[in-house]
Enzyme design. Structure first.
Site, PDB file in Angstrom:
ATOM      1  N   ASP A 130      10.162  -6.747  -8.692  1.00 52.28           N
ATOM      2  CA  ASP A 130      10.455  -7.313  -7.369  1.00 52.28           C
ATOM      3  C   ASP A 130      11.851  -6.862  -6.940  1.00 52.28           C
ATOM      4  O   ASP A 130      12.794  -6.867  -7.731  1.00 52.28           O
ATOM      5  CB  ASP A 130      10.377  -8.844  -7.413  1.00 52.28           C
ATOM      6  CG  ASP A 130      10.318  -9.453  -6.022  1.00 52.28           C
ATOM      7  OD1 ASP A 130       9.257  -9.998  -5.654  1.00 52.28           O
ATOM      8  OD2 ASP A 130      11.331  -9.384  -5.293  1.00 52.28           O
TER       9      ASP A 130
ATOM     10  N   HIS B 211      -0.567 -10.446  -4.325  1.00 50.62           N
ATOM     11  CA  HIS B 211       0.351 -10.121  -5.410  1.00 50.62           C
ATOM     12  C   HIS B 211       0.618 -11.332  -6.276  1.00 50.62           C
ATOM     13  O   HIS B 211       0.733 -12.447  -5.791  1.00 50.62           O
ATOM     14  CB  HIS B 211       1.669  -9.539  -4.882  1.00 50.62           C
ATOM     15  CG  HIS B 211       2.330 -10.381  -3.833  1.00 50.62           C
ATOM     16  ND1 HIS B 211       1.890 -10.405  -2.517  1.00 50.62           N
ATOM     17  CD2 HIS B 211       3.381 -11.230  -3.892  1.00 50.62           C
ATOM     18  CE1 HIS B 211       2.648 -11.231  -1.819  1.00 50.62           C
ATOM     19  NE2 HIS B 211       3.557 -11.758  -2.626  1.00 50.62           N
TER      20      HIS B 211
ATOM     21  N   CYS C 129       0.842  -1.200   0.000  1.00 52.34           N
ATOM     22  CA  CYS C 129       0.000   0.000   0.000  1.00 52.34           C
ATOM     23  C   CYS C 129       0.879   1.252   0.000  1.00 52.34           C
ATOM     24  O   CYS C 129       0.547   2.252  -0.646  1.00 52.34           O
ATOM     25  CB  CYS C 129      -0.947  -0.006   1.202  1.00 52.34           C
ATOM     26  SG  CYS C 129      -2.378  -1.091   0.979  1.00 52.34           S
TER      27      CYS C 129
HETATM   28  P1  AMP Z   1       5.689 -13.452  -1.176  1.00 55.88           P
HETATM   29  O1  AMP Z   1       6.768 -14.282  -0.553  1.00 55.88           O
HETATM   30  O2  AMP Z   1       4.888 -14.198  -2.203  1.00 55.88           O
HETATM   31  O3  AMP Z   1       4.835 -12.756  -0.130  1.00 55.88           O
HETATM   32  O4  AMP Z   1       6.447 -12.343  -2.011  1.00 55.88           O
HETATM   33  C1  AMP Z   1       6.777 -11.081  -1.528  1.00 55.88           C
HETATM   34  C2  AMP Z   1       7.705 -10.485  -2.553  1.00 55.88           C
HETATM   35  O5  AMP Z   1       7.758  -9.095  -2.338  1.00 55.88           O
HETATM   36  C3  AMP Z   1       9.140 -11.010  -2.468  1.00 55.88           C
HETATM   37  O6  AMP Z   1       9.504 -11.588  -3.731  1.00 55.88           O
HETATM   38  C4  AMP Z   1       9.949  -9.753  -2.160  1.00 55.88           C
HETATM   39  O7  AMP Z   1      11.202  -9.738  -2.799  1.00 55.88           O
HETATM   40  C5  AMP Z   1       9.039  -8.647  -2.664  1.00 55.88           C
HETATM   41  N1  AMP Z   1       9.235  -7.336  -2.034  1.00 55.88           N
HETATM   42  C6  AMP Z   1       9.251  -7.059  -0.708  1.00 55.88           C
HETATM   43  N2  AMP Z   1       9.432  -5.741  -0.504  1.00 55.88           N
HETATM   44  C7  AMP Z   1       9.503  -5.170  -1.733  1.00 55.88           C
HETATM   45  C8  AMP Z   1       9.690  -3.829  -2.206  1.00 55.88           C
HETATM   46  N3  AMP Z   1       9.824  -2.785  -1.355  1.00 55.88           N
HETATM   47  N4  AMP Z   1       9.731  -3.618  -3.540  1.00 55.88           N
HETATM   48  C9  AMP Z   1       9.601  -4.639  -4.395  1.00 55.88           C
HETATM   49  N5  AMP Z   1       9.409  -5.917  -4.030  1.00 55.88           N
HETATM   50  C10 AMP Z   1       9.371  -6.200  -2.716  1.00 55.88           C
HETATM   51 ZN    ZN Z   2      -1.843  -3.295   1.219  1.00 54.14          ZN
END
Ligand code: AMP
Ligand code: ZN
Length: 115
Positions: free
Chosen positions: A30, A100, A7
């Site tokens: 990512d 996501h 968000c």
């Molecule tokens: P999940 O494990 O499916 O919840 O994936 C979360 C994803 O969010 C991971 O691949 C992280 O590398 C990515 N992530 C976390 N923080 C950020 C951020 N600030 N910008 C871009 N990607 C992010």
């Molecule tokens: Zn959110």
């Protein structure tokens, strides 16, 4: 939602490398890519996980899939292929509780199911 990292990205409070945006959907790179192309496609509405989709949200899911297909063509990965993953809950290792869709491409992705 307060304290939701995605968000904050939507609001521009945390920087991101955006690759697509409209009224309802945002796609950005990512931060810790698992493949040469690793994009997250998210609804702007804060929905915690796949299981938290409400009746009126299913249309949004279809729109997310449309964005993924558009991106696949723009990024020219439609021939080599790509993988779409949604982690839901603990056992799947969902870390960010804002729905996501991972779009992964740019290399042979190995096992059919990431284990
Ligand atoms: P999940 O494990 O499916 O919840 O994936 C979360 C994803 O969010 C991971 O691949 C992280 O590398 C990515 N992530 C976390 N923080 C950020 C951020 N600030 N910008 C871009 N990607 C992010
Ligand atoms: Zn959110």
């Amino acid at each position: 939602m307060e304290n939701c990292i995605f968000c904050k990205i939507i609001k521009g409070e945390i920087p991101s490398e955006k690759v697509y945006e409209d009224d309802e959907i945002l796609a950005f790179k990512d931060i810790n890519p698992a493949a040469p192309i690793h994009i997250l496609v998210i609804p702007k509405k804060h929905i915690k996980s796949l299981l938290d989709l409400e009746e009126t949200d299913y249309e949004l899911v279809a729109k997310i899939q449309k964005v993924i297909n558009t991106l696949a063509k723009q990024l020219k990965i439609e021939e080599e292929g790509f993988r779409v993953i949604v982690n839901c809950g603990k056992d799947a290792g969902q870390e960010v509780m804002h729905l996501h869709y991972h779009l992964l491409a740019g290399r042979k992705l190995g096992s059919k199911i990431i284990g």
